[in-house]
Design a protein around this motif. Structure first.
Motif, PDB file in Angstrom:
ATOM      1  N   GLY A   1       0.822  -1.202   0.000  1.00 50.94           N
ATOM      2  CA  GLY A   1       0.000   0.000   0.000  1.00 50.94           C
ATOM      3  C   GLY A   1       0.854   1.250   0.000  1.00 50.94           C
ATOM      4  N   MET A   2       0.281   2.355   0.421  1.00 50.47           N
ATOM      5  CA  MET A   2       0.980   3.645   0.359  1.00 50.47           C
ATOM      6  C   MET A   2       2.224   3.673   1.242  1.00 50.47           C
ATOM      7  SD  MET A   2      -1.085   6.325   2.772  1.00 50.47           S
ATOM      8  CE  MET A   2       0.471   7.015   3.345  1.00 50.47           C
ATOM      9  N   SER A   3       3.288   4.240   0.699  1.00 54.69           N
ATOM     10  CA  SER A   3       4.534   4.395   1.443  1.00 54.69           C
ATOM     11  C   SER A   3       4.509   5.699   2.234  1.00 54.69           C
ATOM     12  CB  SER A   3       5.726   4.410   0.483  1.00 54.69           C
ATOM     13  OG  SER A   3       5.758   3.259  -0.318  1.00 54.69           O
ATOM     14  N   ALA A   4       5.358   5.766   3.249  1.00 51.69           N
ATOM     15  CA  ALA A   4       5.552   6.986   4.031  1.00 51.69           C
ATOM     16  C   ALA A   4       7.042   7.267   4.108  1.00 51.69           C
ATOM     17  CB  ALA A   4       4.970   6.828   5.432  1.00 51.69           C
ATOM     18  N   ILE A   5       7.386   8.507   4.373  1.00 54.28           N
ATOM     19  CA  ILE A   5       8.789   8.874   4.569  1.00 54.28           C
ATOM     20  C   ILE A   5       8.981   9.211   6.044  1.00 54.28           C
ATOM     21  CG2 ILE A   5      10.641  10.454   3.957  1.00 54.28           C
ATOM     22  CD1 ILE A   5       9.302  10.883   1.267  1.00 54.28           C
ATOM     23  N   ALA A   6       9.910   8.532   6.688  1.00 49.39           N
ATOM     24  CA  ALA A   6      10.193   8.751   8.102  1.00 49.39           C
ATOM     25  C   ALA A   6      11.474   9.563   8.254  1.00 49.39           C
ATOM     26  CB  ALA A   6      10.333   7.416   8.823  1.00 49.39           C
ATOM     27  N   PHE A   7      11.556  10.320   9.359  1.00 45.38           N
ATOM     28  CA  PHE A   7      12.791  11.051   9.620  1.00 45.38           C
ATOM     29  C   PHE A   7      13.000  11.253  11.111  1.00 45.38           C
ATOM     30  CE2 PHE A   7       9.719  14.546   9.292  1.00 45.38           C
ATOM     31  CZ  PHE A   7      10.112  15.414  10.315  1.00 45.38           C
ATOM     32  N   GLN A   8      14.256  11.444  11.463  1.00 44.55           N
ATOM     33  CA  GLN A   8      14.665  11.734  12.826  1.00 44.55           C
ATOM     34  C   GLN A   8      15.759  12.790  12.758  1.00 44.55           C
ATOM     35  OE1 GLN A   8      16.075   8.260  14.926  1.00 44.55           O
ATOM     36  NE2 GLN A   8      15.174   8.961  16.836  1.00 44.55           N
ATOM     37  N   LEU A   9      15.564  13.884  13.461  1.00 50.23           N
ATOM     38  CA  LEU A   9      16.538  14.963  13.440  1.00 50.23           C
ATOM     39  C   LEU A   9      17.801  14.572  14.199  1.00 50.23           C
ATOM     40  CD1 LEU A   9      14.154  17.984  14.077  1.00 50.23           C
ATOM     41  CD2 LEU A   9      15.053  17.199  11.880  1.00 50.23           C
ATOM     42  N   HIS A  10      18.896  15.201  13.851  1.00 46.18           N
ATOM     43  CA  HIS A  10      20.178  14.934  14.510  1.00 46.18           C
ATOM     44  C   HIS A  10      20.068  15.223  16.007  1.00 46.18           C
ATOM     45  CE1 HIS A  10      24.455  14.490  14.987  1.00 46.18           C
ATOM     46  NE2 HIS A  10      24.579  15.722  15.458  1.00 46.18           N
ATOM     47  N   ASN A  11      20.556  14.313  16.836  1.00 46.58           N
ATOM     48  CA  ASN A  11      20.543  14.442  18.301  1.00 46.58           C
ATOM     49  C   ASN A  11      19.129  14.456  18.886  1.00 46.58           C
ATOM     50  OD1 ASN A  11      23.339  14.481  18.546  1.00 46.58           O
ATOM     51  ND2 ASN A  11      23.456  16.707  18.326  1.00 46.58           N
ATOM     52  N   SER A  12      18.176  13.901  18.169  1.00 48.91           N
ATOM     53  CA  SER A  12      16.813  13.795  18.673  1.00 48.91           C
ATOM     54  C   SER A  12      16.392  12.332  18.709  1.00 48.91           C
ATOM     55  CB  SER A  12      15.844  14.570  17.774  1.00 48.91           C
ATOM     56  OG  SER A  12      14.504  14.358  18.178  1.00 48.91           O
ATOM     57  N   ARG A  13      15.562  11.982  19.677  1.00 47.32           N
ATOM     58  CA  ARG A  13      15.068  10.606  19.785  1.00 47.32           C
ATOM     59  C   ARG A  13      13.675  10.469  19.184  1.00 47.32           C
ATOM     60  NH1 ARG A  13      16.163   8.340  25.765  1.00 47.32           N
ATOM     61  NH2 ARG A  13      15.630   6.414  24.651  1.00 47.32           N
ATOM     62  N   ARG A  14      13.087  11.577  18.778  1.00 47.34           N
ATOM     63  CA  ARG A  14      11.742  11.529  18.213  1.00 47.34           C
ATOM     64  C   ARG A  14      11.771  11.117  16.747  1.00 47.34           C
ATOM     65  NH1 ARG A  14       8.306  16.820  20.187  1.00 47.34           N
ATOM     66  NH2 ARG A  14       8.052  16.217  22.363  1.00 47.34           N
ATOM     67  N   GLU A  15      10.792  10.328  16.369  1.00 51.13           N
ATOM     68  CA  GLU A  15      10.659   9.929  14.973  1.00 51.13           C
ATOM     69  C   GLU A  15       9.344  10.482  14.436  1.00 51.13           C
ATOM     70  OE1 GLU A  15       9.786   5.809  12.548  1.00 51.13           O
ATOM     71  OE2 GLU A  15      11.161   5.695  14.256  1.00 51.13           O
ATOM     72  N   TRP A  16       9.393  10.937  13.188  1.00 49.46           N
ATOM     73  CA  TRP A  16       8.234  11.537  12.537  1.00 49.46           C
ATOM     74  C   TRP A  16       8.004  10.870  11.187  1.00 49.46           C
ATOM     75  CZ3 TRP A  16       5.834  15.353  15.400  1.00 49.46           C
ATOM     76  CH2 TRP A  16       6.583  15.880  16.462  1.00 49.46           C
ATOM     77  N   GLU A  17       6.792  11.021  10.664  1.00 47.38           N
ATOM     78  CA  GLU A  17       6.491  10.500   9.332  1.00 47.38           C
ATOM     79  C   GLU A  17       5.851  11.588   8.480  1.00 47.38           C
ATOM     80  OE1 GLU A  17       4.504   6.793   8.932  1.00 47.38           O
ATOM     81  OE2 GLU A  17       5.689   5.801  10.494  1.00 47.38           O
ATOM     82  N   ILE A  18       6.185  11.553   7.194  1.00 51.76           N
ATOM     83  CA  ILE A  18       5.577  12.447   6.211  1.00 51.76           C
ATOM     84  C   ILE A  18       4.599  11.620   5.390  1.00 51.76           C
ATOM     85  CG2 ILE A  18       5.986  14.121   4.374  1.00 51.76           C
ATOM     86  CD1 ILE A  18       8.911  14.248   5.252  1.00 51.76           C
ATOM     87  N   TRP A  19       3.354  12.051   5.365  1.00 49.20           N
ATOM     88  CA  TRP A  19       2.303  11.340   4.634  1.00 49.20           C
ATOM     89  C   TRP A  19       1.834  12.159   3.448  1.00 49.20           C
ATOM     90  CZ3 TRP A  19      -1.369  10.030   9.317  1.00 49.20           C
ATOM     91  CH2 TRP A  19      -0.759   9.060  10.129  1.00 49.20           C
ATOM     92  N   ASN A  20       1.272  11.464   2.464  1.00 51.68           N
ATOM     93  CA  ASN A  20       0.682  12.121   1.299  1.00 51.68           C
ATOM     94  C   ASN A  20      -0.752  11.625   1.127  1.00 51.68           C
ATOM     95  OD1 ASN A  20       0.904  11.613  -2.266  1.00 51.68           O
ATOM     96  ND2 ASN A  20       0.234  13.461  -1.224  1.00 51.68           N
ATOM     97  N   GLY A  21      -1.698  12.566   1.195  1.00 49.80           N
ATOM     98  CA  GLY A  21      -3.088  12.239   0.889  1.00 49.80           C
ATOM     99  C   GLY A  21      -3.793  11.368   1.899  1.00 49.80           C
ATOM    100  N   VAL A  22      -3.520  11.557   3.190  1.00 44.76           N
ATOM    101  CA  VAL A  22      -4.187  10.781   4.240  1.00 44.76           C
ATOM    102  C   VAL A  22      -5.268  11.636   4.888  1.00 44.76           C
ATOM    103  CG1 VAL A  22      -3.884   9.641   6.476  1.00 44.76           C
ATOM    104  CG2 VAL A  22      -2.183   9.329   4.679  1.00 44.76           C
TER     105      VAL A  22
END
Length: 266
Positions: A86-107
């Motif tokens: 199904g639809m893919s997502a792009i994940a990222f984590q900033l330098h020196n951060s423990r938080r993870e985020w996702e970029i979605w399209n059309g949700v």
């Protein structure tokens, strides 16, 4: 735009990636912006990777390195049990951060009214995505993405009604402190989003406060008509016109968004 999208995906994965994009010029425009934002974050030092629809990571050594853009009718996030195609997502984590985020399209996101609202590009906490994927059929998140971007790949100038519609959608998905007693009985904490507070679980007092804590952008291939920008300052909407590959406006948008994300999503 397709070569630029493929180039960004290849940079993120570190190897050639097969692109399965949805039909329509508008959908390609959304994907162009989504991947450009992700590649800009990568260039700024963030760890960026691509997730299949079941949440697994696409690695450069994988035989199946396919990025899938959501097609068809608007929907929520698919569940992991529904497979990885199904639809893919792009994940990222900033330098020196423990938080993870996702970029979605059309949700789609669920609003207080019970209505569902699609955002062309949205950035959400990864724990929200994991909770939704853990459901058999996935689901629709409740609340407001910390970054919400509306994309307009049209030749006519943007109107005041276009801006009003964007503000109205943001209002319906914004949970405020006054709504807390009601929301606690109908919403799962793991699939709800209240951006702008350190814990991401405490709503703001006013809609305007929430607007200034989040990033809401209306991006257009062309410009805006007279009067269309009248409410943008008050509601902290960032209007961006003439966003096309290689333009100075496109470069400025990516620089601004990357800086905001780096300062606010640690």
């Amino acid at each position: 735009m397709i070569p630029g999208i493929s180039g960004a995906l290849n940079s993120i994965v570190g190897s050639a990636t097969v692109l399965k994009n949805a039909g329509g010029a508008g959908r390609i425009y959304e994907l162009f912006l989504m991947t450009a934002i992700a590649d800009s974050l990568r260039a700024a030092g963030a760890s960026v990777w691509i997730k299949r629809s079941d949440g697994t990571r696409i690695r450069s050594s994988d035989a199946n390195r396919q990025f899938v853009q959501r097609g068809g009718s608007p929907s929520g996030l698919p569940g992991s049990a529904q497979g990885s195609n199904g639809m893919s997502a792009i994940a990222f984590q900033l330098h020196n951060s423990r938080r993870e985020w996702e970029i979605w399209n059309g949700v789609q996101f669920s609003g207080r009214s019970g209505g569902k609202h699609e955002f062309d590009i949205a950035i959400v906490p990864a724990h929200t995505a994991s909770a939704l994927r853990g459901r058999m059929r996935g689901g629709v998140p409740f609340g407001r993405p910390v970054v919400a971007i509306e994309c307009k790949d049209v030749s006519t100038p943007g109107t005041i009604d276009e801006m009003r519609a964007f503000v109205a959608r943001l209002y319906d998905v914004t949970a405020l402190k006054v709504h807390a007693p009601y929301l606690s009985s109908v919403c799962s904490p793991l699939t709800s989003i209240h951006p702008g507070q350190p814990s991401l679980d405490v709503p703001h007092g006013t809609f305007r406060d929430s607007n200034f804590a989040c990033r809401s952008v209306l991006v257009r291939r062309t410009g805006f008509a007279s009067g269309a920008l009248a409410m943008t300052s008050y509601y902290s909407i960032d209007p961006r016109g003439n966003i096309v590959p290689g333009s100075s406006q496109h470069t400025s948008l990516l620089s601004n968004l990357t800086a905001w994300i780096g300062a606010n999503l640690m």
